[in-house]
Design an enzyme around this catalytic site. Sequence first.
Site, PDB file in Angstrom:
ATOM      1  N   GLU A 123      -8.130  -0.862  -1.254  1.00 23.37           N
ATOM      2  CA  GLU A 123      -7.969  -1.658  -2.451  1.00 23.37           C
ATOM      3  C   GLU A 123      -6.465  -2.444  -2.429  1.00 23.37           C
ATOM      4  O   GLU A 123      -6.194  -3.623  -2.765  1.00 23.37           O
ATOM      5  CB  GLU A 123      -8.029  -1.003  -3.563  1.00 23.37           C
ATOM      6  CG  GLU A 123      -9.234  -0.445  -4.024  1.00 23.37           C
ATOM      7  CD  GLU A 123      -9.657   0.786  -3.412  1.00 23.37           C
ATOM      8  OE1 GLU A 123      -8.978   1.266  -2.597  1.00 23.37           O
ATOM      9  OE2 GLU A 123     -10.808   1.348  -3.665  1.00 23.37           O
ATOM     10  N   PHE A 165     -14.140  12.757 -13.893  1.00 25.80           N
ATOM     11  CA  PHE A 165     -14.173  12.651 -12.509  1.00 25.80           C
ATOM     12  C   PHE A 165     -13.741  11.248 -12.397  1.00 25.80           C
ATOM     13  O   PHE A 165     -14.272  10.248 -12.955  1.00 25.80           O
ATOM     14  CB  PHE A 165     -15.578  12.631 -11.966  1.00 25.80           C
ATOM     15  CG  PHE A 165     -15.400  12.321 -10.428  1.00 25.80           C
ATOM     16  CD1 PHE A 165     -14.512  13.009  -9.552  1.00 25.80           C
ATOM     17  CD2 PHE A 165     -16.136  11.421  -9.956  1.00 25.80           C
ATOM     18  CE1 PHE A 165     -14.603  12.759  -8.151  1.00 25.80           C
ATOM     19  CE2 PHE A 165     -16.142  11.065  -8.650  1.00 25.80           C
ATOM     20  CZ  PHE A 165     -15.288  11.769  -7.719  1.00 25.80           C
ATOM     21  N   GLN A 166     -12.713  10.899 -11.406  1.00 33.58           N
ATOM     22  CA  GLN A 166     -12.125   9.619 -11.259  1.00 33.58           C
ATOM     23  C   GLN A 166     -11.627   8.766 -12.488  1.00 33.58           C
ATOM     24  O   GLN A 166     -11.797   7.433 -12.406  1.00 33.58           O
ATOM     25  CB  GLN A 166     -13.009   8.712 -10.631  1.00 33.58           C
ATOM     26  CG  GLN A 166     -13.320   9.147  -9.160  1.00 33.58           C
ATOM     27  CD  GLN A 166     -13.999   8.591  -7.973  1.00 33.58           C
ATOM     28  OE1 GLN A 166     -14.723   7.403  -8.340  1.00 33.58           O
ATOM     29  NE2 GLN A 166     -13.517   8.696  -6.772  1.00 33.58           N
ATOM     30  N   LYS A 175     -17.727   1.681 -17.628  1.00 31.77           N
ATOM     31  CA  LYS A 175     -18.694   1.613 -16.811  1.00 31.77           C
ATOM     32  C   LYS A 175     -20.145   1.093 -17.887  1.00 31.77           C
ATOM     33  O   LYS A 175     -20.793   0.261 -17.523  1.00 31.77           O
ATOM     34  CB  LYS A 175     -19.382   2.914 -16.038  1.00 31.77           C
ATOM     35  CG  LYS A 175     -20.638   2.758 -15.554  1.00 31.77           C
ATOM     36  CD  LYS A 175     -20.927   4.116 -14.915  1.00 31.77           C
ATOM     37  CE  LYS A 175     -22.378   4.077 -13.976  1.00 31.77           C
ATOM     38  NZ  LYS A 175     -22.519   5.128 -13.304  1.00 31.77           N
ATOM     39  N   MET A 205      14.993  -3.479   9.910  1.00 31.60           N
ATOM     40  CA  MET A 205      16.052  -3.828   8.847  1.00 31.60           C
ATOM     41  C   MET A 205      16.684  -2.510   8.300  1.00 31.60           C
ATOM     42  O   MET A 205      18.022  -2.553   8.191  1.00 31.60           O
ATOM     43  CB  MET A 205      15.260  -4.441   7.864  1.00 31.60           C
ATOM     44  CG  MET A 205      16.264  -4.993   6.658  1.00 31.60           C
ATOM     45  SD  MET A 205      17.566  -6.063   7.270  1.00 31.60           S
ATOM     46  CE  MET A 205      16.506  -7.652   7.019  1.00 31.60           C
TER      47      MET A 205
HETATM   48  C1  LIG Z   1       6.390  -0.380   1.449  1.00 26.74           C
HETATM   49  C2  LIG Z   1       7.563  -0.371   1.805  1.00 26.74           C
HETATM   50  N1  LIG Z   1       8.293   0.945   2.215  1.00 26.74           N
HETATM   51  C3  LIG Z   1       9.737   0.936   2.506  1.00 26.74           C
HETATM   52  C4  LIG Z   1      10.430  -0.405   2.457  1.00 26.74           C
HETATM   53  C5  LIG Z   1      11.764  -0.341   2.917  1.00 26.74           C
HETATM   54  N2  LIG Z   1      11.921  -1.240   4.370  1.00 26.74           N
HETATM   55  C6  LIG Z   1      12.405  -2.665   4.205  1.00 26.74           C
HETATM   56  S1  LIG Z   1      12.479  -3.322   5.483  1.00 26.74           S
HETATM   57  C7  LIG Z   1      11.795  -1.791   6.371  1.00 26.74           C
HETATM   58  C8  LIG Z   1      11.736  -1.931   7.969  1.00 26.74           C
HETATM   59  C9  LIG Z   1      10.485  -2.892   8.260  1.00 26.74           C
HETATM   60  O1  LIG Z   1      10.130  -2.430   9.626  1.00 26.74           O
HETATM   61  P1  LIG Z   1       9.167  -3.560  10.271  1.00 26.74           P
HETATM   62  O2  LIG Z   1       7.984  -3.861   9.637  1.00 26.74           O
HETATM   63  O3  LIG Z   1       9.055  -3.071  11.742  1.00 26.74           O
HETATM   64  O4  LIG Z   1       9.912  -4.954  10.472  1.00 26.74           O
HETATM   65  P2  LIG Z   1      11.331  -5.406  11.332  1.00 26.74           P
HETATM   66  O5  LIG Z   1      12.517  -4.886  10.194  1.00 26.74           O
HETATM   67  O6  LIG Z   1      11.584  -4.256  12.297  1.00 26.74           O
HETATM   68  O7  LIG Z   1      11.194  -6.531  11.446  1.00 26.74           O
HETATM   69  C10 LIG Z   1      11.808  -0.976   5.408  1.00 26.74           C
HETATM   70  C11 LIG Z   1      11.275   0.227   5.835  1.00 26.74           C
HETATM   71  C12 LIG Z   1       9.729  -1.482   2.034  1.00 26.74           C
HETATM   72  N3  LIG Z   1      10.212  -2.839   2.238  1.00 26.74           N
HETATM   73  N4  LIG Z   1       8.471  -1.418   1.705  1.00 26.74           N
END
Ligand SMILES: Cc1ncc(C[n+]2csc(CCOP(=O)(O)OP(=O)(O)O)c2C)c(N)n1
Lengths: 197, 572
Positions: B57, B119-120, B169, B478
């Site tokens: 979803e 349920f659910q 529902k 990042m």
């Molecule tokens: C759902 C979620 N969890 C954690 C984060 C924190 N976060 C921001 S950037 C990042 C790293 C992203 O890694 P990747 O997708 O490999 O991209 P890159 O920075 O390596 O280009 C994280 C963990 C986020 N933005 N979204």
Amino acid sequence: MKHTMVALVEDRPGVLNRVASLFRRRGFNIDSLAVGTTEEAGISRMTIVVEDEGAGGIVDQVQRQLYKLIDVVRVEQLTSAEAVMRELALVKVRCTTEQRHALLDLVGIFRAHVVDVSPTTVVVEIVAAEERLSAFIANVEPYGVLELVRTGRIAMLRGERTTAQHPPVGEAEPDEVQRFHHESGRRPEGDLPYVSD
Amino acid sequence: MSQAQNGQRMSGADIVLESLKRIGVNVVFGYPGGVVLPLYDRFPAHPEVRHILVRHEQGGGHAADGYARAAGRLGCALATSGPGATNLVTAITNAMMDSVPTLFVTGNVARNLLGKDGFQEADITGITTPIVKHNYLVMRAEDLAYTFSEAAYIATTGRPGPVHIDIPKDVFQEETAFVWPERVVIRGYDPSPQPGPAQIARAAAIIDAAERPIIIAGHGVILSGASAELRAFAEKTGTPVLNTLLGLGSIPTDHALAYGLLGMHGSYEANHAASTADVVIGIGNRMDDRALGRFADFNPTAQVVHIDIDPAEHGKNITTVAPIVGDAKLALAALTAAVAQRTHVPWIRWIDDLRAEHAHSMAIPSGPELSVQQVVSRISAVNADDTVIVTGVGQHQMWAAQHMRFTHPHQLITSGGLGTMGFEVPAALGAQVARPDAAVWSICGDGGFQMTLQELATMVDEQLPVKMAIMNNGYLGMVRQWQELFYKDNYVSVAMSQPDFVKLAEAYGIMGLRVTGPEQVDDAIRAANAHPGPVILDFQVQAEGNVWPMVPAGAALRETVEAPREQQEVAR
Ligand SMILES: Cc1ncc(C[n+]2csc(CCOP(=O)(O)OP(=O)(O)O)c2C)c(N)n1
Ligand SMILES: [Mg+2]
């Protein structure tokens, strides 16, 4: 500083939750919240008292965020200079028959009423502005306050002005709705209240 | 197409589908379950409403979001009660933060079971209240038609956003007369877009007196279709234009007055122009911390003019002397008519000089190693101008924003406000559904891709030829960058072992390409474009590249830091 906000809202399930949620999100503690019906079917009125601890202006922003809620029709902040503010309290006081006379004197001084009497207790109803109400409670404290309930503040503008100039349900033309929002300060022309400083 | 008659008796399920048609929803990204079975049962009877079965979803929600952004119209996702509904929560929040017109429909347990933890059951309207523009729990079939028409009106007008409708529902099963409302009037909702003349006049006077004006154009420009008006206004007043992340595409990258991204990873010249300007004109942006840095020191002496349809945005973060409440398109048209023709040659030369002096800070690495900067700029160069670009969140997102060319509004689809990793795959899916004839390239993080890659199967089922370019740096890049800069190289839980993305593609019946060196990049992009189906490109990029320039969190824009390393060690 304490702020009194009046919100006119559609009387729908969940509206209280939506309004309260805005304050919760900012970590505001709501001092008091009174909700009831109004002169207009389908519209409820909330009087919300909050303490604005930080820099001013936060309450103004909350007011604008309240406006974003679809169910909120109107929001206004009232000051004690321009509005009548009242609160009702019921106080159950420990009171023997011998003490009753002295207590009734106090009740008279504060223009309160006795609404229930038993051999050992008296229930007093008092309608007053907050300070007078608190003063009364302080004065009956020595008797022993068994139970206290306060409704929270309600407020109404003095004189001709009202917080209720909304058009009747369902009959509002879009133009009128727009004009209404301009007049109510929701989409103001010119400066204020969207200027922040 | 068959249109139901007013007064015709039908089930709640039929009313929902009939209403979707009337509000212009002809694609629903959904996932079935017990309580929505009465609705699914009726889909075949309404072939005008296409149902796309996603694999999760959250994917359906982001697909609706990507669809809405690419198409510029309402997107719709559907889920069952309980876990189906809670799986939508991230996607709903994402649409809320980025003001995307979306409709989320969930089923719930039957009315007599509500609130009993059957349920659910999840109290999903309780959960979504703070993350939607508005929501409804519809307790009577006779309220359905009105609710859908009101929901669409709210989602698409004013500041757009997600609206959620929860339907027990047995409301789907209840039979009643279908009555489509003639119009929607909501007392507490005034989305009127026309700005007031006094606000326009006040802003115009400030702009006319400006010597160093700057425009910050945000998502609102794109949402209101105001790109042409933005250009006309910028050209008449001779004002340089900066973009927030979501504003990219509102003015073409190569327009003479376009100076690109500002903010945490904005260019040196953009950030300094914003903090040196004497008049800052925000248009359809929310003066966010990622764009403006530390508010108190953003630009304390500038006079701020701010066009936004949401009154709550005015003066929220910075002092605003001339707020304009209204739709960006109408406001810009009125403002352009009201201002004087100006040029600002010395000011623009000052910015251009900065740009030339600091060009190194955004130079594309030329080393033998493949870099994300190289890959994304080649994807821009090789592809047609109207290619839709979707990104995940992280370094690759920032490099895409810095180095790709954006010539069209609705061209860049990225998660700004919420910063949702995992957005890249399902949002690209939705964008491709919205724009079947356009090329859709998704710039994926290797981390983010793995959060929602289940939607590859949906792409195969629906034959959606999305090109997914994974920037495989083996890191949550990042976060690694922040650990390197602000936590003394202490890398904790940021290195990832990866699946073989090419084999993974094959497992899904998708074309997979691996790219290891700069010389292979263009060929791979062309090969992907030549393939009629979805493609996964595994770009093995340098592991430890950093995004520069950077405004450390909590710093002011004028404290923009450039490489090299020694200068980066700002204590935080
Ligand atoms: C759902 C979620 N969890 C954690 C984060 C924190 N976060 C921001 S950037 C990042 C790293 C992203 O890694 P990747 O997708 O490999 O991209 P890159 O920075 O390596 O280009 C994280 C963990 C986020 N933005 N979204
Ligand atoms: Mg990565």
